[in-house]
Design a protein around this motif. Sequence first.
Motif: not given
Length: 355
Positions: A251-261, A286-294, A350-355
């Motif tokens: 598939x297409x390769x995409x780079x996202x220059x961020x550490x924010x999920x 861990x970043x995705x779990x901490x952000x409540x985005x799993x 996760x509800x309190x962390x959801x973006x």
Amino acid sequence: MSRTEVERVAPAELSALRHALAIARRGPSNGPNPRVGAVLLSPEGEVLGEGWHRGAGTPHAEVAALVDAAARGSDTAGATAVVTLEPCNHTGRTGPCSEALIAAGIGRVVVSVADPNPVAAGGAQRLRDAGVDVQTGVLADEGRELLGAWLPSVERGRPFVTLKLATSLDGRVAAADGSSRWITSEVSRRHAHDLRAEVGAIVVGTGTVLADDPSLTARNAADELHGQQPLRVVVGHRRVPPGARLHGPGGELLTVQSHDPAAVLAVLAEREVRHVLVEGGPTLAAAFVRAGLVDEVHAYVAPVLLGAGPPALADLGIATIGDAVRLTTRSVLPLGPDVLIVATPEPTSTSSKEH
């Protein structure tokens, strides 16, 4: 479905809806659009035509069914349209299905799931305004199951996120020397490739790219590329090496220059990605779990003990058991010597962390 709703649905309509759910699965599972099936019935309950959505830019299921009916020489005036998802009421890549059904003289529409997309919703009301009898919520559980990740993605306004883990029995993703091929069995790896074929994007961090040089492709049992490949997404500020396998077929390769999920998902939402598979290492996971985005975890667990090496997740900042991220097990599937556990985070975690 309530008793009153059951009484309003004829046996032929229920049978047609089950068939519509089955043919809808012929459509792609990893595109921006949902899988939808439609069957047209005569007043006597005979099938006049059927269709399903074949992917973005192609006719929607209702229109495909109308085309099929025309090819059969069927008269659709006064017919019933049985559909798995509420007919759309907007013009996108194609015209509104509600108007197509009205123009075809459809007298009744039976719907499984209401469309949660505010852009496309309103088809049921438009049909009612035109004098069409509309029944919704029929076999709704089966309809929601068919829609899979598409439905929560639209409801939440972001891609649905599945976190994939492949660990030893003691939770390690690699040995102390960094070697990780292979902790899980060939059976598990084949299952994981099938999962890749169902998602719109695979996300890893630059650390995984540099350490493992993955190709992030979806392959079948013959080790051939599936016809549709997920977008390959690399998160972080380091550069993907020119000779990396990510530059090869796939598939297409995409780079996202961020550490924010959340920022990563926003970029993917703009590309109409509905389902994301996070396959990165402990830090990204861990970043995705901490952000409540799993939204879902697929944990492939092998009966292997390592005793040392990196864990599946980096530090989540949890100091006491009361703050643990708890999940509800949805299924347990034996895969050769391994086990796949599918689980979803409990809302309170996760509800309190959801973006």
